[in-house]
Design an enzyme around this catalytic site. Structure first.
Site, PDB file in Angstrom:
ATOM      1  N   GLY A  44     -22.918   2.025  15.458  1.00 43.39           N
ATOM      2  CA  GLY A  44     -23.665   0.844  15.019  1.00 43.39           C
ATOM      3  C   GLY A  44     -24.639   1.192  13.901  1.00 43.39           C
ATOM      4  CE1 TYR A  95     -11.686  -0.627  25.329  1.00 43.08           C
ATOM      5  CE2 TYR A  95      -9.760  -2.000  24.958  1.00 43.08           C
ATOM      6  CZ  TYR A  95     -11.120  -1.864  25.067  1.00 43.08           C
ATOM      7  OH  TYR A  95     -11.923  -2.964  24.926  1.00 43.08           O
ATOM      8  CG  HIS A 154      -9.722  -4.015  15.830  1.00 45.98           C
ATOM      9  ND1 HIS A 154      -8.906  -3.907  16.922  1.00 45.98           N
ATOM     10  CD2 HIS A 154     -10.902  -3.479  16.200  1.00 45.98           C
ATOM     11  CE1 HIS A 154      -9.565  -3.345  17.916  1.00 45.98           C
ATOM     12  NE2 HIS A 154     -10.783  -3.068  17.502  1.00 45.98           N
ATOM     13  N   GLY A 208       0.820   2.428  22.640  1.00 41.59           N
ATOM     14  CA  GLY A 208      -0.091   1.752  23.574  1.00 41.59           C
ATOM     15  C   GLY A 208      -0.193   0.248  23.417  1.00 41.59           C
TER      16      GLY A 208
HETATM   17  N1  UDP Z   1      -1.615  -4.279  14.008  1.00 41.02           N
HETATM   18  C1  UDP Z   1      -0.729  -4.138  12.946  1.00 41.02           C
HETATM   19  N2  UDP Z   1      -1.158  -3.493  11.828  1.00 41.02           N
HETATM   20  C2  UDP Z   1      -2.406  -2.970  11.709  1.00 41.02           C
HETATM   21  C3  UDP Z   1      -3.314  -3.117  12.798  1.00 41.02           C
HETATM   22  C4  UDP Z   1      -2.879  -3.779  13.933  1.00 41.02           C
HETATM   23  O1  UDP Z   1       0.414  -4.585  13.007  1.00 41.02           O
HETATM   24  O2  UDP Z   1      -2.712  -2.367  10.667  1.00 41.02           O
HETATM   25  C5  UDP Z   1      -1.152  -4.948  15.234  1.00 41.02           C
HETATM   26  C6  UDP Z   1      -1.224  -4.060  16.466  1.00 41.02           C
HETATM   27  O3  UDP Z   1      -0.086  -3.234  16.558  1.00 41.02           O
HETATM   28  C7  UDP Z   1      -1.327  -5.107  17.584  1.00 41.02           C
HETATM   29  C8  UDP Z   1      -2.088  -6.264  16.926  1.00 41.02           C
HETATM   30  O4  UDP Z   1      -2.011  -6.035  15.509  1.00 41.02           O
HETATM   31  O5  UDP Z   1      -0.052  -5.554  17.923  1.00 41.02           O
HETATM   32  C9  UDP Z   1      -3.541  -6.302  17.318  1.00 41.02           C
HETATM   33  O6  UDP Z   1      -4.085  -5.001  17.148  1.00 41.02           O
HETATM   34  P1  UDP Z   1      -5.630  -4.728  17.097  1.00 41.02           P
HETATM   35  O7  UDP Z   1      -5.802  -3.263  16.835  1.00 41.02           O
HETATM   36  O8  UDP Z   1      -6.280  -5.668  16.145  1.00 41.02           O
HETATM   37  O9  UDP Z   1      -6.142  -5.111  18.564  1.00 41.02           O
HETATM   38  P2  UDP Z   1      -5.654  -4.646  20.032  1.00 41.02           P
HETATM   39  O10 UDP Z   1      -4.793  -5.763  20.529  1.00 41.02           O
HETATM   40  O11 UDP Z   1      -4.959  -3.336  19.921  1.00 41.02           O
HETATM   41  O12 UDP Z   1      -6.946  -4.534  20.794  1.00 41.02           O
END
Ligand code: UDP
Length: 327
Positions: A36, A145, A193, A286
């Protein structure tokens, strides 16, 4: 109410602090500033530097604050939350998330603070069998996680039973966006994300955006998630804290919109607003195929419904990231 926001210099903790202050509450922030930033702490909040894994850091805040007025509720945001990182470094996740919470709860029990709001996650559901996740559905995390957050939920429930604590456990779905002031948002060196990465590509900070996997059992082969604006989420924390204080009871609720968007659909929504390049890449470790919340319980118990859309989320993240670029 007087609230200690542990992890209040981080993304969600800072937004919760802003919403608490807007609603007229007193906010105290404890943060070790590992991820942060001091600048994200609201100017009306009192700041203490400290580490959640060191009990004396927490008791110091609770006892110092009690000299004027005791803390009513502790909100816990000081956790690690990146799924692929948790797969690579499970021990760091157990130490920070599980041990950190254990220490914090011990300090609360010692100091007689009896109300806790805890950030949990949709990742506790694993690969859900039902189209939407309800709070009583089975929990079977598929990554460290989610596993650490489930362990935390269980710990809170046992501690609550033994020490007369009230808890509000909030299972977040996919949180994104930035506060309407654009003073705070998700500001990290290592972004993982979906929405911030798309926005960085739209702003020219990345050459290309990669969609991880197009062979999932979904309508277009990409993962489906339920996106919620961080301000809607922050509002739910205020309501959750008020609920446990008033009712002297506990609750566990999902926080999501009830609507799912595939990664390809989010990319399309962003493409309608901005021009950027993307391509498909292999699956990421994951990732469950589909996570959508039932938000009925939050509506019934807290009177909470999200008010901001996927477009609002995308536009606010973009606007915040543009400001960061100009700085
Ligand atoms: N995702 C993606 N490309 C990226 C980042 C994320 O395709 O560069 C996909 C990821 O594989 C998942 C979804 O977006 O299916 C959401 O991922 P994020 O990391 O935002 O959140 P999570 O659901 O893992 O907490």
């Amino acid at each position: 109410m007087k609230v200690l926001v542990v992890g209040g210099a981080g993304y969600i903790g800072s937004h919760a602090s802003y919403e608490l202050i807007r609603a007229g509450h007193e906010v105290v922030v404890l943060d070790n500033l590992s991820t942060g930033s001091r600048a994200a702490v609201h100017q009306d909040a009192r700041f203490y530097w400290g580490d959640i894994r060191r009990k004396s850091d927490i008791t110091k805040v609770l006892l110092t604050e009690a000299e004027t007025k005791p803390i009513d509720v502790v909100m816990h945001f000081a956790a690690k939350l990146v799924v692929p990182e948790s797969v690579e470094q499970p021990l760091a996740y157990y130490e920070n998330n599980v041990e950190g919470l254990r220490t914090m709860l011990e300090a609360m029990v010692d100091c007689g603070v009896r109300n806790v709001v805890f950030s949990s996650t949709a990742a506790v559901y694993g690969e859900p069998e039902e189209p939407v996740c309800r709070e009583d559905d089975p929990t079977k995390p598929i990554n460290p996680y989610g596993e650490t957050k489930l362990a935390c939920e269980q710990m809170i429930k046992w501690v609550a039973a033994a020490h007369d604590l009230n808890y509000c456990i909030l299972r977040y779905f996919n949180v994104a966006g930035a506060d309407s002031t654009l003073e705070i948002g998700l500001n990290k060196d290592q972004l993982t994300h979906l929405i911030p990465l798309i926005m960085q590509t739209a702003l020219g900070q990345r050459e290309k955006f990669y969609i991880f996997g197009n062979d999932y059992p979904t309508h277009d082969g990409t993962c489906i998630r339920d996106y919620i604006h961080v301000t809607d989420l922050a509002r739910a924390h205020v309501l959750g804290a008020q609920y446990i204080l008033k009712s002297n009871d506990s609750l566990l609720v999902n926080l999501g919109s009830g609507k799912g968007f595939s990664v390809a659909e989010v990319v399309n929504a962003a493409q309608a607003l901005f021009d950027f390049e993307y391509e498909y890449a292999p699956r990421r470790a994951g990732d469950p195929a589909k996570l959508i919340a039932s938000n009925q319980r939050a509506a019934n118990l807290l009177g909470w419904k999200p008010s901001l859309s996927l477009d609002d989320i995308i536009k606010s993240d973009y606007a915040y990231r543009r400001i960061l670029l100009e700085q």
